[in-house]
Enzyme design. Sequence first.
Site, short mmCIF file in Angstrom:
data_model
loop_
_atom_site.label_atom_id
_atom_site.label_comp_id
_atom_site.label_asym_id
_atom_site.label_seq_id
_atom_site.Cartn_x
_atom_site.Cartn_y
_atom_site.Cartn_z
N PRO A 124 1.08 -1.38 0.12
CA PRO A 124 -0.06 0.13 0.09
C PRO A 124 1.51 1.39 0.46
CG PRO A 124 -1.05 -1.64 1.58
CD PRO A 124 0.37 -2.31 1.07
N GLU A 125 0.40 2.35 -0.39
CA GLU A 125 1.15 3.28 -0.49
C GLU A 125 0.63 4.89 0.41
OE1 GLU A 125 1.61 4.86 -5.21
OE2 GLU A 125 2.19 2.65 -5.36
N LYS A 180 4.91 4.79 4.83
CA LYS A 180 3.81 4.04 5.11
C LYS A 180 3.77 3.25 6.48
CE LYS A 180 5.12 3.08 0.36
NZ LYS A 180 5.88 2.02 -0.58
N GLN A 226 5.08 -3.44 5.93
CA GLN A 226 5.89 -3.78 4.92
C GLN A 226 5.35 -4.82 4.13
OE1 GLN A 226 8.41 -6.10 8.35
NE2 GLN A 226 9.44 -5.01 7.53
N ARG A 257 15.39 8.83 8.53
CA ARG A 257 15.87 8.78 7.62
C ARG A 257 14.63 9.19 6.46
NH1 ARG A 257 16.14 3.81 7.72
NH2 ARG A 257 14.44 2.54 6.43
N ASN A 311 4.43 2.77 -6.46
CA ASN A 311 4.97 2.58 -7.75
C ASN A 311 3.70 3.34 -8.36
OD1 ASN A 311 6.13 1.50 -9.86
ND2 ASN A 311 4.52 0.21 -10.51
N ARG A 328 10.52 -2.36 -10.79
CA ARG A 328 9.07 -2.29 -11.13
C ARG A 328 8.09 -1.65 -12.16
NH1 ARG A 328 7.78 -0.44 -5.18
NH2 ARG A 328 5.49 -1.40 -5.69
#
Length: 263
Positions: free
Chosen positions: A2-3, A53, A70, A125, A169, A253
Amino acid sequence: MPEGPEIRRAADNLEAAIKGKPLTDVWFAFAQLKPYESQLTGQLVTRIETRGKALLTHFSNGLTLYSHNQLYGVWRVIDTGEIPQTTRILRVRLQTADKTILLYSASDIEMLTAEQLTTHPFLQRVGPDVLDARLTPEEVKARLLSPRFCNRQFSGLLLDQAFLAGLGNYLRVEILWQVGLTGQHKAKDLNEAQLNALSHALLDIPRLSYTTRGQADENKHHGALFRFKVFHRDGEACERCGGIIEKTTLSSRPFYWCPHCQK
């Protein structure tokens, strides 16, 4: 995976179920989290934040549950007392008098103090979240032109959570189609108009996906997401120029694009 828009909508559903309600029972599968069960019982969930995410579940005693789904993790909301029929492995249960939220299959789960939130490796990060209403196109443009990112091809940059959190993506594909660019471009090579268009699209497309999900309007896509312009539409005509949408692979991808109007 999932985005950002899907993660934020999941967080909305979790918040609607248990935010502001006393926790009547707390259960963790992992031994290192067991001591927190008693500490959290009776506390409230004050908010559920997304960082790309990852989900941050904030409690009234100052602790925060960090979880990253994940590939396989999934949150579910059930009525308290209900026993779900599933083969998934339960990792977290947060129960209130009427609703319970469950996290299945995830393995990246930690309890953090306020101080630890500021030093957590993933949170350190990750870049600004595209669904954060405080993030502006001007700030996105500045990141695009920064020495860290300006020389990277968009094919990889738009998948890098350190650049902007929440992109993935399908958003990469739709954003680049929207601005008429291919994945081989770099920010340092764009003109001012292209930079401005991309800076806006990097926020507008994810926010459109989030706000229109499930609504009956022209942007609806099978009741799940806004209507895709090119993603999973290889072989169809591009609605902008009539060219045929093609599928290739970029940064390992699937990538969908129109060779006729994306240059």
